[in-house]
Design an enzyme around this catalytic site. Structure first.
Site, mmCIF file in Angstrom:
data_model
loop_
_atom_site.group_PDB
_atom_site.id
_atom_site.type_symbol
_atom_site.label_atom_id
_atom_site.label_comp_id
_atom_site.label_asym_id
_atom_site.label_seq_id
_atom_site.Cartn_x
_atom_site.Cartn_y
_atom_site.Cartn_z
ATOM 1 N N LYS A 140 -11.992 -2.747 -5.802
ATOM 2 C CA LYS A 140 -12.788 -1.523 -5.757
ATOM 3 C C LYS A 140 -12.147 -0.411 -6.564
ATOM 4 O O LYS A 140 -12.815 0.532 -6.965
ATOM 5 C CB LYS A 140 -12.973 -1.069 -4.310
ATOM 6 N N LYS B 242 0.811 -1.220 0.000
ATOM 7 C CA LYS B 242 0.000 0.000 0.000
ATOM 8 C C LYS B 242 0.836 1.258 0.000
ATOM 9 O O LYS B 242 0.439 2.271 -0.581
ATOM 10 C CB LYS B 242 -0.944 0.014 1.214
ATOM 11 N N LYS C 210 -7.067 -9.499 -8.988
ATOM 12 C CA LYS C 210 -8.214 -9.631 -8.086
ATOM 13 C C LYS C 210 -9.299 -8.623 -8.437
ATOM 14 O O LYS C 210 -8.997 -7.515 -8.879
ATOM 15 C CB LYS C 210 -7.773 -9.365 -6.635
#
Ligand code: TRP
Length: 352
Positions: free
Chosen positions: A218, A121, A215
Site C-alpha cells: 500500500k 515497523k 511485496k
C-alpha cells in the site's frame, strides 16, 4: 483439528482481521479476503476491521474513517455474508481493549522483543515508536481469544503473531488452571490453542508490478506497482500492460522461474486468480512471449477482480449502509466478547 483443547467449543470458529490503512490491493484480496469468503461454507466466521491496530502508527482521522468503510466494503463486495457471519470494526467492541490490557500483563517483554514485525515497523527509531506498536501482538491475541476462535486464516507474515497468541492462551490456562476449574469451565483449559489456517492461495506472494522482488504494498510510491480494489477494468489492464517483465519468453517448467522474479510474479497472479498451479499456467503459456501472456493475464484479472471492485465502489457511495452493517455486526460480536470478558474477570479474581 486434532488439538483437544479446541474440542470443548464444539465448533470451528474463525476470526481474522484486516487493517484499514488504505490502498487495499490485489495482494490483500488474493492473500486473505478471498480465502475468508470460502471459509464461510463450513465455519462460523468473524471478520474484523482492526482500526485500533491501525492507530499504532499515525492515521489521519478523515482517511481512517474512509479506510474503515473501504475494508468493510471489500469484505462485502468479495462475498462475505454479514447476516450469517459477523463483520464489524474493532473499536466498537471495547472488550478488545479490555482483554488486551489483561494480556499486556500475561505476555512477557521477552516474547514481544522477539517480534520481527515490530523491529521492521519501528525501524531504527525505536525510541519514537508508539507503545501500542510494541504491544500490537497482545491486542491481536485479544481479538482472537475474545471469541475463543479456533482457527485464524493468516498470511506467513502473521504466523509469529499467532504463535504469540498461542503462548498467551497457554500461559493464561496454566497460571489460572485451578481457578478455571473452580469457575466451572470443565477441564482446565479456558482459551483454545488457536490453529493458523494457511490456504494454498496464501503461498502466492503477490509482488510489486514494478519490482518482482518487493511485496505489493500500500505504501509503494508508484501507483503502477499495485492493482487496488477501486481500480476499474481499464486501469487494471493498463497496469498489467505496463508491468515490468524480462526479455525472455516464459519457461515450460516452474524451475525456470527461479531467477525471474517478475515472470514468477505474473504467473503467480494468473494462478492465484484462476485457482490453478503455476505449472498449469506454464503448461499453457510455456514458450510464449509476454506480449501474448499479458493480454491473457489482463483478461483473467479483469474477469475475476473488476466485478468485486465495481461492487466495492458502489458500496462506498452508501456510507450509511456500511456503517449500519458495522453497528449490527458489533452488537453481535459484543455479545460473545462480553461473555468471555466476564468469565475471564471472574477467573482472575476481579469483583463485579
Ligand atoms: N495483524 C494482522 C495484519 O496486519 C491484522 C490482525 C489484527 C489480525 N488482529 C488479527 C489477523 C486477528 C488475524 C487475527 O495482517
Amino acid at each position: 483439528m486434532s488439538d483437544t483443547s479446541n474440542e470443548f467449543l464444539g465448533q470451528n470458529r474463525v476470526f481474522s482481521g484486516v487493517q484499514p490503512t488504505g490502498n487495499l490491493h490485489l495482494g490483500n484480496y488474493l492473500g486473505a479476503i478471498k480465502n475468508f469468503v470460502k471459509l464461510q461454507d463450513n465455519h462460523d466466521c468473524i471478520y474484523c476491521v482492526v482500526d485500533m491496530h491501525a492507530i499504532t502508527v499515525w492515521q489521519d482521522p478523515k482517511e481512517l474513517r474512509e479506510n474503515i468503510r473501504e475494508v468493510t466494503a471489500a469484505y462485502l463486495a468479495a462475498g462475505i455474508n454479514p447476516e450469517n457471519h459477523i463483520v464489524f470494526n474493532q473499536s466498537q467492541v471495547k472488550e478488545h481493549a479490555e482483554l488486551a490490557w489483561i494480556f499486556n500483563c500475561v505476555a512477557r517483554m521477552g516474547w514481544l522483543n522477539r517480534m520481527t514485525q515490530f523491529k521492521e515497523k519501528a525501524g531504527k527509531n525505536r525510541e519514537n515508536a508508539s507503545c501500542g506498536l510494541f504491544a500490537y501482538p497482545n491486542l491481536m491475541a485479544a481479538d482472537i481469544l475474545a471469541y475463543r476462535a479456533t482457527h485464524v486464516p493468516v498470511g506467513n507474515d502473521q504466523k509469529q503473531h499467532l504463535e504469540l497468541t498461542r503462548d498467551i492462551a497457554q500461559k493464561f490456562n496454566n497460571d489460572y488452571a485451578a481457578n478455571i476449574l473452580e469457575a466451572g469451565h470443565g477441564n482446565s483449559t479456558y482459551f483454545p490453542i488457536t490453529e493458523p489456517l494457511i490456504s494454498e492461495g496464501n503461498d502466492a506472494r503477490i509482488m510489486s508490478l514494478r519490482d518482482g522482488s518487493k511485496k505489493m504494498s500500500k505504501s509503494d510510491p508508484s501507483d503502477l506497482s499495485r492493482i487496488v480494489m477501486t481500480d476499474d477494468s481499464d486501469t487494471i489492464s493498463k497496469k498489467i500492460r505496463k508491468a515490468k517483465t524480462d526479455p525472455d519468453s516464459l519457461p515450460s517448467e516452474v524451475a525456470g522461474l527461479e531467477d525471474r522474479p517478475e515472470a514468477r510474479n505474473l504467473v503467480g497472479i494468473y494462478a492465484a486468480v484462476k485457482e490453478c498451479s503455476p505449472q498449469d499456467v506454464l503448461n499453457e503459456f510455456g514458450g510464449k512471449e509476454f506480449s501474448a501472456f499479458k493480454p491473457a493475464l489482463a483478461d483473467i484479472v479483469v474477469e475475476g477482480i473488476a466485478p468485486i471492485n465495481n461492487e466495492l465502489r458502489k458500496l462506498m457511495d452508501a456510507p450509511d449502509h456500511i456503517d449500519a452493517i458495522l453497528k449490527q455486526g458489533s452488537e453481535k460480536a459484543r455479545k460473545i466478547a462480553s461473555k468471555t470478558l466476564s468469565e475471564v474477570k471472574e477467573i482472575m479474581g476481579f469483583i463485579g
